[in-house]
Design an enzyme around this catalytic site. Structure first.
Site, PDB file in Angstrom:
ATOM      1  N   ASN A   1       0.909  -1.374  -0.002  1.00 43.72           N
ATOM      2  CA  ASN A   1      -0.084   0.268   0.054  1.00 43.72           C
ATOM      3  C   ASN A   1       0.813   1.225   0.015  1.00 43.72           C
ATOM      4  OD1 ASN A   1       0.986   0.279   2.646  1.00 43.72           O
ATOM      5  ND2 ASN A   1      -0.888   0.210   3.559  1.00 43.72           N
TER       6      ASN A   1
ATOM      7  N   ASP B   1      -4.330  -3.059   1.039  1.00 43.82           N
ATOM      8  CA  ASP B   1      -3.817  -3.061   2.445  1.00 43.82           C
ATOM      9  C   ASP B   1      -3.731  -4.407   2.937  1.00 43.82           C
ATOM     10  OD1 ASP B   1      -3.651  -2.820   5.040  1.00 43.82           O
ATOM     11  OD2 ASP B   1      -5.447  -1.203   5.369  1.00 43.82           O
TER      12      ASP B   1
ATOM     13  N   LEU C   1      -7.572 -10.616   1.297  1.00 45.34           N
ATOM     14  CA  LEU C   1      -7.065 -10.237  -0.250  1.00 45.34           C
ATOM     15  C   LEU C   1      -7.780 -11.263  -0.975  1.00 45.34           C
ATOM     16  CD1 LEU C   1      -3.119  -9.938   0.213  1.00 45.34           C
ATOM     17  CD2 LEU C   1      -4.937  -7.911  -0.121  1.00 45.34           C
TER      18      LEU C   1
ATOM     19  N   TYR D   1       4.948  -2.572  17.654  1.00 44.75           N
ATOM     20  CA  TYR D   1       5.780  -3.317  16.694  1.00 44.75           C
ATOM     21  C   TYR D   1       6.118  -4.639  17.553  1.00 44.75           C
ATOM     22  CZ  TYR D   1       9.292  -4.382  13.583  1.00 44.75           C
ATOM     23  OH  TYR D   1      10.190  -4.799  12.413  1.00 44.75           O
TER      24      TYR D   1
ATOM     25  N   LYS E   1       4.221  -8.306  16.660  1.00 42.32           N
ATOM     26  CA  LYS E   1       5.232  -9.502  15.932  1.00 42.32           C
ATOM     27  C   LYS E   1       5.032 -10.654  16.814  1.00 42.32           C
ATOM     28  CE  LYS E   1       7.037  -7.650  11.896  1.00 42.32           C
ATOM     29  NZ  LYS E   1       7.012  -7.969  10.834  1.00 42.32           N
TER      30      LYS E   1
ATOM     31  N   TYR F   1      -1.682 -21.604  13.827  1.00 42.93           N
ATOM     32  CA  TYR F   1      -2.234 -22.073  12.668  1.00 42.93           C
ATOM     33  C   TYR F   1      -1.390 -23.658  12.062  1.00 42.93           C
ATOM     34  CZ  TYR F   1      -5.848 -18.953  11.356  1.00 42.93           C
ATOM     35  OH  TYR F   1      -7.061 -18.125  11.248  1.00 42.93           O
TER      36      TYR F   1
ATOM     37  N   THR G   1      18.764  -5.513   9.424  1.00 45.99           N
ATOM     38  CA  THR G   1      19.422  -5.720   8.035  1.00 45.99           C
ATOM     39  C   THR G   1      19.424  -4.666   7.049  1.00 45.99           C
ATOM     40  OG1 THR G   1      18.475  -8.057   8.015  1.00 45.99           O
ATOM     41  CG2 THR G   1      18.875  -7.090   5.959  1.00 45.99           C
TER      42      THR G   1
HETATM   43  P1  NAD Z   1      10.210  -1.295   4.492  1.00 47.23           P
HETATM   44  O1  NAD Z   1       9.296  -0.288   5.149  1.00 47.23           O
HETATM   45  O2  NAD Z   1      11.080  -0.959   3.376  1.00 47.23           O
HETATM   46  O3  NAD Z   1       9.013  -2.323   3.718  1.00 47.23           O
HETATM   47  C1  NAD Z   1       7.860  -2.685   4.220  1.00 47.23           C
HETATM   48  C2  NAD Z   1       6.865  -2.572   3.059  1.00 47.23           C
HETATM   49  O4  NAD Z   1       5.274  -3.157   3.707  1.00 47.23           O
HETATM   50  C3  NAD Z   1       6.566  -1.169   2.500  1.00 47.23           C
HETATM   51  O5  NAD Z   1       6.687  -1.392   1.151  1.00 47.23           O
HETATM   52  C4  NAD Z   1       5.232  -0.766   2.911  1.00 47.23           C
HETATM   53  O6  NAD Z   1       4.699   0.324   2.086  1.00 47.23           O
HETATM   54  C5  NAD Z   1       4.512  -1.939   3.140  1.00 47.23           C
HETATM   55  N1  NAD Z   1       3.375  -2.181   3.903  1.00 47.23           N
HETATM   56  C6  NAD Z   1       3.408  -1.865   5.235  1.00 47.23           C
HETATM   57  N2  NAD Z   1       2.305  -1.773   5.740  1.00 47.23           N
HETATM   58  C7  NAD Z   1       1.191  -2.244   4.672  1.00 47.23           C
HETATM   59  C8  NAD Z   1      -0.022  -2.592   4.624  1.00 47.23           C
HETATM   60  N3  NAD Z   1      -0.735  -2.436   5.691  1.00 47.23           N
HETATM   61  N4  NAD Z   1      -0.439  -3.265   3.435  1.00 47.23           N
HETATM   62  C9  NAD Z   1       0.510  -3.315   2.529  1.00 47.23           C
HETATM   63  N5  NAD Z   1       1.866  -2.754   2.617  1.00 47.23           N
HETATM   64  C10 NAD Z   1       2.182  -2.546   3.742  1.00 47.23           C
HETATM   65  O7  NAD Z   1      10.831  -2.377   5.732  1.00 47.23           O
HETATM   66  P2  NAD Z   1      11.755  -3.665   5.306  1.00 47.23           P
HETATM   67  O8  NAD Z   1      12.761  -3.394   5.862  1.00 47.23           O
HETATM   68  O9  NAD Z   1      11.656  -4.137   4.075  1.00 47.23           O
HETATM   69  O10 NAD Z   1      11.017  -4.778   6.459  1.00 47.23           O
HETATM   70  C11 NAD Z   1      10.184  -5.747   5.838  1.00 47.23           C
HETATM   71  C12 NAD Z   1       9.752  -6.671   6.800  1.00 47.23           C
HETATM   72  O11 NAD Z   1      10.937  -7.228   7.453  1.00 47.23           O
HETATM   73  C13 NAD Z   1       8.787  -5.981   7.809  1.00 47.23           C
HETATM   74  O12 NAD Z   1       7.639  -6.955   8.314  1.00 47.23           O
HETATM   75  C14 NAD Z   1       9.825  -5.945   9.154  1.00 47.23           C
HETATM   76  O13 NAD Z   1       9.151  -6.086  10.260  1.00 47.23           O
HETATM   77  C15 NAD Z   1      10.755  -7.075   9.039  1.00 47.23           C
HETATM   78  N6  NAD Z   1      11.980  -6.773   9.590  1.00 47.23           N
HETATM   79  C16 NAD Z   1      13.050  -6.135   9.041  1.00 47.23           C
HETATM   80  C17 NAD Z   1      14.092  -5.857   9.509  1.00 47.23           C
HETATM   81  C18 NAD Z   1      15.411  -4.899   8.922  1.00 47.23           C
HETATM   82  O14 NAD Z   1      16.266  -4.667   9.584  1.00 47.23           O
HETATM   83  N7  NAD Z   1      15.148  -4.481   7.667  1.00 47.23           N
HETATM   84  C19 NAD Z   1      14.457  -6.381  10.728  1.00 47.23           C
HETATM   85  C20 NAD Z   1      13.503  -7.320  11.469  1.00 47.23           C
HETATM   86  C21 NAD Z   1      12.362  -7.320  10.760  1.00 47.23           C
END
Ligand code: NAD
Ligand code: UDP
Length: 307
Positions: free
Chosen positions: A32, A56, A61, A145, A149, A159, A175
């Site tokens: 989104n 969203d 979906l 957050y 999670k 599930y 990351t």
């Molecule tokens: P990011 O913000 O770059 O990507 C998240 C994406 O999810 C975005 O494109 C955002 O628009 C989309 N999004 C958020 N809410 C949404 C919704 N309700 N509907 C549709 N799309 C939605 O962040 P990222 O670093 O790529 O993180 C991706 C996943 O990995 C997340 O779940 C995050 O919690 C997890 N994560 C990332 C890290 C890291 O270090 N990058 C660490 C731990 C966990």
């Protein structure tokens, strides 16, 4: 395979989708754009087997046809971003995870959850093995957050046990890499972009808190390997190289070739003091460990942001 990836416009979702497309799979990306970037979808759209659904992921979906995997990566990930979107963060990880598990159940697909090292909160055990239950303040600012999670993990386990969905859970440690959003407020993007713009680097607190930084390619390799084994408990994926924020600031200054002042700002409430993954499980299960040293990964990321 035909694979649904939520969060495909984001940093990790776009790298994952690209890797799957390059392997010849069909990918349906859902996003989104709440924290993602349209240019990531433009990049993925060059692949003939990519489809994009702007939606969203907290809502059910309607996806036609068969699915082999539902991979849930949609969620704001940077603390400033999720603090600005508290209810959306809770919903996409709570209700979103439940709807996507239902979708996986209905399609006979496997389900993959992107969880986080934040489930360990401000950890009292160091480094953190998957068996550690964590130290999370359920009503603190980060709870929207962290607890979301943790609930997403609980749903996923339920599930698997009650409905027989084949599930995977990864706990991702900090990351970084190309395609992060320069404005997302995370420490790596802040330091690199401050250094490139000639601005002082912002250290929160005294900079003695630690994090362990993993290059994105290593994470994606770990994800691919976990998809190939039937294993339902959480798996830490991270790079055990641990740095204080002061050390990270120095390293980035050295790689950028700048010597800028540091400015000290207040430490956010409940900011974890230390974080480093115990990756014994991933090593034994997947024969996986990070290959890209932090210095090299940061150099690649700096080159990306210079462009
Ligand atoms: P990011 O913000 O770059 O990507 C998240 C994406 O999810 C975005 O494109 C955002 O628009 C989309 N999004 C958020 N809410 C949404 C919704 N309700 N509907 C549709 N799309 C939605 O962040 P990222 O670093 O790529 O993180 C991706 C996943 O990995 C997340 O779940 C995050 O919690 C997890 N994560 C990332 C890290 C890291 O270090 N990058 C660490 C731990 C966990
Ligand atoms: N941090 C910092 N300066 C910044 C941004 C973050 O010192 O400009 C610190 C932050 O307080 C935390 C660490 O860097 O201790 C990692 O922050 P980030 O937001 O990247 O991720 P977190 O691991 O806290 O979710």
């Amino acid at each position: 395979m035909r694979i649904l990836v939520t969060g495909a416009a984001g940093f990790l979702g776009s790298h994952l989708a690209e890797r799957l497309l390059l392997e010849g799979h069909r990918v349906i990306g859902v996003d989104n754009f709440s924290s993602g970037q349209p240019r990531n979808i433009e990049l993925l759209s060059k692949h003939a087997e990519f489809r994009f659904v702007e939606a969203d992921a907290a809502e059910p979906l309607a996806i036609e046809g068969s699915l082999d995997w539902v991979m849930h990566f949609a969620s704001p990930a940077s603390p400033p971003r999720y603090l600005k979107m508290p209810l959306q963060t809770l919903r996409v990880n709570g209700e979103g995870t439940r709807h996507l598990l239902e979708l996986a159940l209905a399609k006979g697909a496997k389900f993959f959850l992107a969880s986080t090292s934040e489930v360990y909160g401000d950890p009292l055990v160091h480094p953190q093995p998957e068996t550690y239950w964590g130290n999370v303040n359920p009503i603190g600012p980060r709870a929207i957050y962290d607890e979301a999670k943790r609930y997403a993990e609980t749903l996923t386990v339920a599930y698997q046990q009650a409905q027989g969905v084949s599930t995977r859970i990864i706990r991702i440690f900090n990351t970084y890499g190309p395609r992060m959003d320069a404005e997302d407020g995370r420490v790596v993007t802040n330091f690199i972009n401050q250094a490139l713009r000639g601005q002082p680097l912002t250290i929160y607190g005294d900079g003695s808190q630690t994090r362990s930084f993993q290059y994105v390619d290593d994470l994606i390799e770990g994800i691919r390997r976990l998809m190939e084994v039937e294993y339902h408990l959480p798996v830490n994926l991270g790079n055990p190289e641990e740095y204080t924020m002061l050390e990270l600031a120095q390293l980035i200054q050295e790689l950028v070739g700048s010597k800028l002042p540091l400015v000290y700002q207040p430490l956010p409430q409940d900011d974890p003091r230390q974080r480093r993954p115990d990756i014994s499980r991933a090593k034994a299960l997947l024969g996986w460990e990070p290959r890209v040293p932090v210095r090299e990964g940061l150099a690649r990321t700096i080159a990306y942001f210079r462009e």
